[in-house]
Enzyme design. Structure first.
Site, PDB file in Angstrom:
ATOM      1  N   CYS A 114      17.889 -21.367  30.014  1.00  0.00           N
ATOM      2  CA  CYS A 114      17.946 -21.105  28.568  1.00  0.00           C
ATOM      3  C   CYS A 114      19.263 -20.462  28.142  1.00  0.00           C
ATOM      4  O   CYS A 114      19.524 -20.331  26.946  1.00  0.00           O
ATOM      5  CB  CYS A 114      16.770 -20.229  28.161  1.00  0.00           C
ATOM      6  SG  CYS A 114      15.207 -20.890  28.738  1.00  0.00           S
ATOM      7  N   HIS A 240      18.164 -16.446  22.087  1.00  0.00           N
ATOM      8  CA  HIS A 240      17.346 -17.541  22.613  1.00  0.00           C
ATOM      9  C   HIS A 240      15.918 -17.376  22.082  1.00  0.00           C
ATOM     10  O   HIS A 240      15.362 -16.275  22.078  1.00  0.00           O
ATOM     11  CB  HIS A 240      17.362 -17.512  24.143  1.00  0.00           C
ATOM     12  CG  HIS A 240      16.314 -18.380  24.743  1.00  0.00           C
ATOM     13  ND1 HIS A 240      16.152 -19.699  24.365  1.00  0.00           N
ATOM     14  CD2 HIS A 240      15.360 -18.126  25.667  1.00  0.00           C
ATOM     15  CE1 HIS A 240      15.134 -20.205  25.039  1.00  0.00           C
ATOM     16  NE2 HIS A 240      14.633 -19.273  25.826  1.00  0.00           N
ATOM     17  N   ASN A 271       9.944 -22.761  22.166  1.00  0.00           N
ATOM     18  CA  ASN A 271      11.065 -22.435  23.064  1.00  0.00           C
ATOM     19  C   ASN A 271      11.639 -23.752  23.578  1.00  0.00           C
ATOM     20  O   ASN A 271      10.980 -24.468  24.329  1.00  0.00           O
ATOM     21  CB  ASN A 271      10.530 -21.563  24.207  1.00  0.00           C
ATOM     22  CG  ASN A 271      11.589 -21.232  25.248  1.00  0.00           C
ATOM     23  OD1 ASN A 271      12.658 -21.840  25.281  1.00  0.00           O
ATOM     24  ND2 ASN A 271      11.278 -20.273  26.105  1.00  0.00           N
TER      25      ASN A 271
HETATM   26  C1  LIG Z   1       3.931 -15.695  27.845  1.00  0.00           C
HETATM   27  C2  LIG Z   1       3.453 -14.571  26.944  1.00  0.00           C
HETATM   28  C3  LIG Z   1       3.355 -15.057  25.512  1.00  0.00           C
HETATM   29  C4  LIG Z   1       2.069 -14.154  27.385  1.00  0.00           C
HETATM   30  O1  LIG Z   1       1.616 -13.065  26.593  1.00  0.00           O
HETATM   31  P1  LIG Z   1       0.996 -11.759  27.303  1.00  0.00           P
HETATM   32  O2  LIG Z   1       0.645 -10.881  26.202  1.00  0.00           O
HETATM   33  O3  LIG Z   1       2.011 -11.269  28.311  1.00  0.00           O
HETATM   34  O4  LIG Z   1      -0.273 -12.349  27.978  1.00  0.00           O
HETATM   35  P2  LIG Z   1      -0.760 -12.277  29.498  1.00  0.00           P
HETATM   36  O5  LIG Z   1      -0.047 -13.303  30.324  1.00  0.00           O
HETATM   37  O6  LIG Z   1      -0.723 -10.855  29.973  1.00  0.00           O
HETATM   38  O7  LIG Z   1      -2.258 -12.693  29.346  1.00  0.00           O
HETATM   39  C5  LIG Z   1      -3.182 -11.880  28.619  1.00  0.00           C
HETATM   40  C6  LIG Z   1      -4.483 -12.624  28.537  1.00  0.00           C
HETATM   41  O8  LIG Z   1      -4.307 -13.749  27.641  1.00  0.00           O
HETATM   42  C7  LIG Z   1      -4.705 -14.935  28.325  1.00  0.00           C
HETATM   43  N1  LIG Z   1      -3.894 -16.028  27.833  1.00  0.00           N
HETATM   44  C8  LIG Z   1      -2.724 -16.480  28.388  1.00  0.00           C
HETATM   45  N2  LIG Z   1      -2.301 -17.518  27.646  1.00  0.00           N
HETATM   46  C9  LIG Z   1      -3.193 -17.703  26.655  1.00  0.00           C
HETATM   47  C10 LIG Z   1      -3.277 -18.611  25.592  1.00  0.00           C
HETATM   48  N3  LIG Z   1      -2.339 -19.552  25.373  1.00  0.00           N
HETATM   49  N4  LIG Z   1      -4.335 -18.496  24.744  1.00  0.00           N
HETATM   50  C11 LIG Z   1      -5.264 -17.576  24.905  1.00  0.00           C
HETATM   51  N5  LIG Z   1      -5.244 -16.682  25.919  1.00  0.00           N
HETATM   52  C12 LIG Z   1      -4.207 -16.746  26.776  1.00  0.00           C
HETATM   53  C13 LIG Z   1      -4.531 -14.651  29.785  1.00  0.00           C
HETATM   54  O9  LIG Z   1      -5.345 -15.502  30.566  1.00  0.00           O
HETATM   55  C14 LIG Z   1      -4.951 -13.212  29.857  1.00  0.00           C
HETATM   56  O10 LIG Z   1      -6.351 -13.170  29.850  1.00  0.00           O
HETATM   57  P3  LIG Z   1      -7.154 -12.061  30.709  1.00  0.00           P
HETATM   58  O11 LIG Z   1      -6.732 -10.734  30.126  1.00  0.00           O
HETATM   59  O12 LIG Z   1      -8.567 -12.404  30.469  1.00  0.00           O
HETATM   60  O13 LIG Z   1      -6.691 -12.237  32.118  1.00  0.00           O
HETATM   61  C15 LIG Z   1       4.415 -13.376  26.995  1.00  0.00           C
HETATM   62  O14 LIG Z   1       4.267 -12.714  28.232  1.00  0.00           O
HETATM   63  C16 LIG Z   1       5.848 -13.771  26.841  1.00  0.00           C
HETATM   64  O15 LIG Z   1       6.257 -14.320  25.838  1.00  0.00           O
HETATM   65  N6  LIG Z   1       6.672 -13.461  27.839  1.00  0.00           N
HETATM   66  C17 LIG Z   1       8.090 -13.772  27.784  1.00  0.00           C
HETATM   67  C18 LIG Z   1       8.302 -15.221  27.990  1.00  0.00           C
HETATM   68  C19 LIG Z   1       9.748 -15.533  27.957  1.00  0.00           C
HETATM   69  O16 LIG Z   1      10.523 -14.925  27.292  1.00  0.00           O
HETATM   70  N7  LIG Z   1      10.130 -16.507  28.699  1.00  0.00           N
HETATM   71  C20 LIG Z   1      11.507 -16.858  28.758  1.00  0.00           C
HETATM   72  C21 LIG Z   1      11.500 -18.229  29.174  1.00  0.00           C
HETATM   73  S1  LIG Z   1      13.087 -18.773  28.929  1.00  0.00           S
END
Ligand SMILES: CC(C)(COP(=O)(O)OP(=O)(O)OC[C@H]1O[C@@H](n2cnc3c(N)ncnc32)[C@H](O)[C@@H]1OP(=O)(O)O)[C@@H](O)C(=O)NCCC(=O)NCCS
Length: 315
Positions: A114, A240, A271
């Site tokens: 990215c 980004h 993204n």
């Molecule tokens: C990916 C992201 C949105 C996930 O959000 P989060 O708040 O960290 O969520 P988690 O992964 O801790 O999951 C929390 C819960 O939501 C659930 N969950 C994950 N994706 C889900 C979705 N699409 N819909 C509903 N629930 C979801 C998980 O299973 C978890 O459930 P549990 O508590 O029962 O185990 C977030 O971590 C994020 O944006 N991270 C940065 C990503 C990034 O910048 N990437 C760069 C790539 S270039």
């Protein structure tokens, strides 16, 4: 003789198919409310079978060339930032150059995930300043739907397809239009974003989130220091487009004024990895939120964990 460098024109390409959060909820167990609250995305685009890294990149590049008003024969180098070209040979840059009718330019793909577009801008500016190239096409093009695990709700709701491009050329007025780059990486954390044996993205979302919100404000300050600017003199911030909460957290930490425009293209595009920064610049310009001469701080970050950013003058 040395020249300054500037962005002379930009262009974008967004596939026609819009995939809403409600559409995603038909694919995996998720909801519009969850996605909006955690990531800020409402829609993303999905490329069809005929839309590839090459065709989308060429379409965005053609618009950038028209916007810059340069003749294709004056483009000496084509750089394509991508991490989603399935089958890495032949690479995308020479194929895009041929589609556009650019006669035998230097042509290379680069992969910094990215962060790729901002690395490309820096390489392009250096090539122009040194006289190695008169004009350089820098393209970010991604068909992330090809490398997405559509069974993993933690990642598949995040990504979109598209392409953005910029023509980098001489700043004949002597005013530098692409500031010094700040780049870096944390290879010891590279297991946070990887690919599985089916060549699908795998991500430790929370770890990336913590790294991004903890690290990026300091990187933005370094970019400003190297450019000799303070945050108050910025017109716009284009990070980004990984997560709206990351973008807003960084902006809050930096205490940016209300008059600094913030790129929020993630809401409509998701993204799009290396394409996200030029896509966000294009949408800010199209909406009239930024205009020619505005100073925008760009910062790409992602797998690696690699990052790169600089202040540019909007064409
Ligand atoms: C990916 C992201 C949105 C996930 O959000 P989060 O708040 O960290 O969520 P988690 O992964 O801790 O999951 C929390 C819960 O939501 C659930 N969950 C994950 N994706 C889900 C979705 N699409 N819909 C509903 N629930 C979801 C998980 O299973 C978890 O459930 P549990 O508590 O029962 O185990 C977030 O971590 C994020 O944006 N991270 C940065 C990503 C990034 O910048 N990437 C760069 C790539 S270039």
């Amino acid at each position: 003789m040395t020249h300054g460098a500037r962005i002379r024109g930009i262009g974008d390409y967004r596939p026609a198919t819009v995939v809403s959060n409600h559409d995603m909820a038909a694919i995996v167990e998720t909801s519009d409310e969850w996605i909006r609250t955690r990531v800020g995305i409402e829609n993303r685009r999905k490329a069809g079978p005929e839309e590839t890294v090459v065709t989308m990149g060429a379409a965005a590049a053609a618009k950038a060339v028209a916007d810059a008003g340069v003749d294709v024969s004056d483009i000496d180098l084509v750089l394509v930032a991508t991490c989603s070209l399935v089958g890495t040979m032949p690479h995308a840059a020479p194929r895009i150059a041929t589609t556009l009718g650019i006669p035998s330019p230097g042509a290379v793909d680069l992969n910094a995930a990215c962060a790729g577009f901002c690395y490309g801008l820096s390489f392009a500016a250096d090539a122009v300043r040194s006289g190695t190239a008169r004009n350089v096409l820098v393209i970010g093009s991604e068909k992330l739907s090809d490398i997405t695990n559509w069974d993993d709700r933690g990642t598949c709701i995040l990504f979109g397809d598209g392409a953005g491009a910029a023509v980098v050329g001489r700043a004949d007025d002597g005013v530098e239009g692409i500031g010094p780059v700040t780049w870096g990486s944390a290879g010891d954390l590279s297991e946070f974003i990887t690919m599985n044996d089916k060549l699908q993205m795998v991500m430790e979302g929370q770890s990336v989130y913590r790294w991004a919100t903890g690290t990026l404000p300091g990187v933005v300050r370094q970019i400003l220091d190297r450019t000799g600017m303070d945050a108050a003199s910025l017109d716009g911030l284009v990070l980004h487009q990984a997560n709206l909460r990351i973008i807003e957290s960084v902006a809050r930490t930096l205490k940016l004024g209300d008059d600094v425009v913030i790129g929020r293209d993630i809401i409509e595009s998701g993204n799009t990895s290396a394409a996200s920064i030029p896509l966000a610049m294009s949408s800010l310009r199209a909406s009239g939120e930024v205009s020619s001469g505005d100073r925008l701080l760009l910062l790409g970050f992602g797998s690696g964990l690699s990052y790169a950013g600089q202040v540019v003058t909007c064409p």
